[in-house]
Design an enzyme around this catalytic site. Structure first.
Site, PDB file in Angstrom:
ATOM      1  N   ARG A  74       0.894  -1.235   0.142  1.00  0.00           N
ATOM      2  CA  ARG A  74       0.234  -0.124  -0.141  1.00  0.00           C
ATOM      3  C   ARG A  74       0.817   1.407   0.081  1.00  0.00           C
ATOM      4  NH1 ARG A  74      -1.692   0.648   4.448  1.00  0.00           N
ATOM      5  NH2 ARG A  74      -1.301  -0.998   5.565  1.00  0.00           N
ATOM      6  N   TYR A 202      -1.564  -3.361  -6.736  1.00  0.00           N
ATOM      7  CA  TYR A 202      -1.367  -4.216  -5.549  1.00  0.00           C
ATOM      8  C   TYR A 202      -2.635  -4.235  -4.779  1.00  0.00           C
ATOM      9  CZ  TYR A 202      -0.321  -5.259  -0.835  1.00  0.00           C
ATOM     10  OH  TYR A 202      -0.349  -5.954   0.406  1.00  0.00           O
ATOM     11  N   LYS A 211      -9.573  -2.535   1.723  1.00  0.00           N
ATOM     12  CA  LYS A 211      -9.154  -1.387   2.797  1.00  0.00           C
ATOM     13  C   LYS A 211     -10.119  -0.138   2.395  1.00  0.00           C
ATOM     14  CE  LYS A 211      -6.088  -3.447   4.873  1.00  0.00           C
ATOM     15  NZ  LYS A 211      -6.400  -4.144   6.111  1.00  0.00           N
ATOM     16  N   HIS A 231     -10.620  -2.416  11.887  1.00  0.00           N
ATOM     17  CA  HIS A 231      -9.612  -3.449  11.450  1.00  0.00           C
ATOM     18  C   HIS A 231      -9.080  -4.317  12.362  1.00  0.00           C
ATOM     19  CE1 HIS A 231      -5.061  -3.306   9.784  1.00  0.00           C
ATOM     20  NE2 HIS A 231      -5.765  -3.990   9.265  1.00  0.00           N
ATOM     21  N   SER A 253      -0.132  -4.082  11.610  1.00  0.00           N
ATOM     22  CA  SER A 253       0.501  -4.914  10.694  1.00  0.00           C
ATOM     23  C   SER A 253       1.645  -5.652  11.405  1.00  0.00           C
ATOM     24  CB  SER A 253       0.743  -4.443   9.169  1.00  0.00           C
ATOM     25  OG  SER A 253       1.802  -3.689   9.228  1.00  0.00           O
ATOM     26  N   CYS A 255       1.895  -7.979  13.401  1.00  0.00           N
ATOM     27  CA  CYS A 255       1.646  -8.369  14.833  1.00  0.00           C
ATOM     28  C   CYS A 255       0.986  -9.782  14.768  1.00  0.00           C
ATOM     29  CB  CYS A 255       0.777  -7.248  15.744  1.00  0.00           C
ATOM     30  SG  CYS A 255       1.718  -6.045  15.764  1.00  0.00           S
ATOM     31  N   ASP A 282      -9.593  -9.854   9.074  1.00  0.00           N
ATOM     32  CA  ASP A 282      -8.722  -8.429   9.072  1.00  0.00           C
ATOM     33  C   ASP A 282      -9.936  -7.297   9.165  1.00  0.00           C
ATOM     34  OD1 ASP A 282      -6.674  -6.881   7.929  1.00  0.00           O
ATOM     35  OD2 ASP A 282      -7.443  -6.575   6.095  1.00  0.00           O
ATOM     36  N   ARG A 380       2.076 -12.537  -1.448  1.00  0.00           N
ATOM     37  CA  ARG A 380       0.592 -12.580  -0.663  1.00  0.00           C
ATOM     38  C   ARG A 380      -0.052 -13.631  -1.239  1.00  0.00           C
ATOM     39  NH1 ARG A 380      -1.817  -8.648   3.310  1.00  0.00           N
ATOM     40  NH2 ARG A 380       0.043  -7.094   3.370  1.00  0.00           N
TER      41      ARG A 380
HETATM   42  C1  OXD Z   1      -2.635  -4.819   6.193  1.00  0.00           C
HETATM   43  C2  OXD Z   1      -3.360  -5.719   5.351  1.00  0.00           C
HETATM   44  O1  OXD Z   1      -1.736  -3.746   5.312  1.00  0.00           O
HETATM   45  O2  OXD Z   1      -4.120  -6.132   5.898  1.00  0.00           O
HETATM   46  O3  OXD Z   1      -3.163  -4.261   7.097  1.00  0.00           O
HETATM   47  O4  OXD Z   1      -2.801  -6.064   4.157  1.00  0.00           O
HETATM   48 MN    MN Z   2      -4.864  -5.453   7.511  1.00  0.00          MN
END
Ligand code: OXD
Ligand code: MN
Length: 597
Positions: A74, A202, A211, A231, A253, A255, A282, A380
């Site tokens: 991102r 992406y 998102k 989130h 992210s 974690c 997510d 990913r």
């Molecule tokens: C993030 C994702 O960046 O879930 O939080 O991809």
């Molecule tokens: Mn996320």
């Protein structure tokens, strides 16, 4: 060229025609959600090289895609909230006026789909027809986006039927254009229920249901309509008697959010017969139901997970999930047409094709002497939740699941204990608003530096975060039975930097305490920052920590917390008078409690 596009919904027809006149595709194709259309698109993407077929025996229905080298994550600095007033985007978002934003993007979008097809993807975030759900329509010139959206969302004719003649939808326009980072913009127009994304391929920038819609636009809608778009992972914990309690959890992210959402109970707790049910990894949308409790759904139907580090120790359920019908992006291709990444199961392959399409051997170095990775660190997979062995059977339920506890997590080597509980909802909102995590290699910045990331929503809140905090406080007042709020930290370390807590499946020991607190089965110790467990209340059967480690994990250093308060103050101050007074009250009360001890 005249464009014709007809559905029952006039607003949709008109908008598709307008966008076609801007982007000038050679044709318009409506995505109907049927298998034969998907197969035809896969074939086309294979023949133009956008995707590669993987080994059909070992990875049936799986494909590999490689992105442009500078289009792998991102791009927060190119992501904007385009509200009429700058103040409404708040101090933590990039802002552009709608006029400027539309004008700038128009330049990049003009004729951008020449010689390409514009796909029209009607999609639903959430089960079709649920009071939670929102409809979007994404226009895109990327087959990769179409294929991924079919995994991540509910797509096709059924959505159009739901849209009917005049229902509202989020207008999502995407063009990969030239995939040029200098001509890339990710724009959100909350007041127009519109998203424009140009110049990227992406996932986080272009799967606009994720998102962009489900967090940035949905958080704005949630405030207007009285619900929360967060989130957060969503998981159920089933006890042997069949009773299931649900926990929602927000983590920045890197974690371990995805791993937590589908953890396997540790050997020591096996006798208790817990089962975990994953609802989402997510995003959670949460509403107050007629029982005065908070209920949640996961609006997505797929996982968009990080590949490196995924293996049968860290996440056995995900390893199973991604064995079929999965789209891999930027991982290493092995000679037998299977895939690999750093931290995958099995041996390191002796050679392969790396994420940039070059021949790769372990230990190869670039011109600067750095080891070349086979897979990009942010490579990913996109995979259906339905593949997951522990997918919740309530995924399609229109009412969602009742949330007993909300946990906020962060990565802190020091300071934050393994777990603590807020005294009440308002205190919990303060804890979440002040939460902070140390930067990892996954983010730009100095590793170890602390970044405040309220509710893990810093990059995803579609409006002024001060108003967002106020909305959270208001939601608390409206609930007769609010979930309890907790903070966890799996990453506390000793003086030599070694983690004190093993994490992964062992985290269930902490969640068990969390649920016991929700069900009033356990007392707790009151500290200045919140309630912490009595040492004997954490079930440590089968887990042998070094002597003193558990004490250290729960230690609260008042001096360090007083230092932390200074940093919280600096963060809060940027919201100026907009910050709800309740958060300053909580701040002062915490300071007093810390000084009183
Ligand atoms: C993030 C994702 O960046 O879930 O939080 O991809
Ligand atoms: Mn996320």
């Amino acid at each position: 060229m005249e464009y014709s596009f007809h559905t029952e919904n006039q607003k949709l027809n008109q908008w598709v025609r307008q966008m076609s006149l801007l982007c000038r595709p050679k044709e318009i194709v409506l995505i109907d959600g049927e298998v034969h259309q998907r197969k035809a698109l896969e074939k086309e993407a294979l023949s133009c090289g956008e995707i590669t077929q993987l080994n059909p025996e070992k990875l049936p229905g799986c494909f590999l895609h490689r992105s442009a080298k500078d289009d792998v994550a991102r791009t927060e600095h190119l992501t904007f909230i385009c509200s009429k007033k700058k103040h409404d985007a708040g101090p933590t978002n990039n802002w552009m006026s709608p006029e400027t934003a539309y004008a700038r993007a128009r330049k990049f979008l003009k004729g951008a789909m020449k010689d390409r097809t514009m796909y029209v993807i009607p999609f639903s975030m959430g089960p079709l027809g649920s009071p939670f759900s929102k409809i979007g329509v994404e226009l895109t010139d990327s087959i990769y986006v179409v294929l991924n959206m079919q995994v991540m969302t509910r797509v096709g004719d059924a959505v159009l039927r739901q849209l009917g003649k005049d229902a509202e939808f989020t207008k999502c326009l995407h063009s990969k254009s030239q995939l040029d980072i200098n001509k890339r913009l990710i724009l959100h127009f909350p007041e127009d229920n519109t998203i424009w994304s140009v110049g990227s391929g992406y996932g986080g920038n272009v799967l606009l249901g994720k998102k962009c819609l489900s967090l940035r636009i949905a958080s704005y809608l949630g405030r207007r309509e009285g619900w929360l778009a967060e989130h957060m992972l969503l998981m159920g914990i089933e006890e042997p008697d069949g009773h299931i309690e649900y926990i929602a959890g927000a983590f920045p992210s890197a974690c371990g959010k995805t791993n937590l959402a589908m953890l396997i109970p540790p050997a020591g707790l096996k006798r208790k017969g817990y089962r975990i049910w994953t609802v989402g990894d997510d995003i959670s949308w949460m509403r107050i139901d007629s029982d005065g409790a908070l209920w949640a759904i996961n609006p997505e139907s797929g996982f968009f997970g990080v590949a490196p580090g995924t293996n049968s120790k860290t996440n056995p359920n995900m390893v199973e999930t991604i064995k079929k019908n999965t789209i891999y992006t930027n991982v290493l291709l092995k000679p037998d047409k299977t895939v690999w990444w750093e931290g995958a199961d099995g041996e390191v392959p002796s050679q392969g094709i790396d994420w940039q399409g070059h021949l790769w051997k372990p230990g190869m170095k670039d011109a600067e002497g750095n080891v070349i990775k086979g897979a990009h660190p942010n490579s990913r997979f996109t995979t259906p939740i339905a593949n997951c062995p522990c997918a919740s059977f309530r995924l399609e339920q229109h009412h969602g699941v009742p949330v007993s506890a909300i946990i906020f997590g962060a990565r802190r080597a020091h300071l934050a204990p393994l777990v603590y509980e807020a005294f009440n909802w308002q205190h919990g909102v303060f804890i979440a608003a002040a939460m902070a995590s140390e930067l990892t290699a996954a983010q730009v910045g100095k590793i170890g530096q602390v970044r405040r990331d309220p509710m893990a929503m810093l990059p995803f809140c579609g409006y002024n975060m001060a108003d967002y905090f106020r909305h959270w406080l208001e939601m608390g007042k409206k609930m007769a039975r609010p979930p309890r709020i907790f903070h966890v930290n799996w990453f506390r370390s000793d003086e030599s930097g070694n983690f004190l807590w093993p994490g992964y499946g062992e985290n269930l020991r902490v969640l068990e305490w969390v649920l016991d607190r929700c069900n009033k089965k356990k007392e707790a110790l009151k500290t200045p920052i919140g309630f912490i467990p009595n040492l004997s209340d954490l079930d440590m059967t089968g887990l042998h920590l070094r002597s003193g480690a558990l004490e250290k994990l729960l230690e609260i250093d008042n001096k360090a917390w007083l230092e932390e308060l200074k940093s919280i103050k600096g963060f809060f101050k940027q919201f100026d008078k907009g910050l709800p007074a309740e958060l300053w009250q909580e701040y002062e009360a915490l300071e007093e409690r810390l000084k009183a001890e």
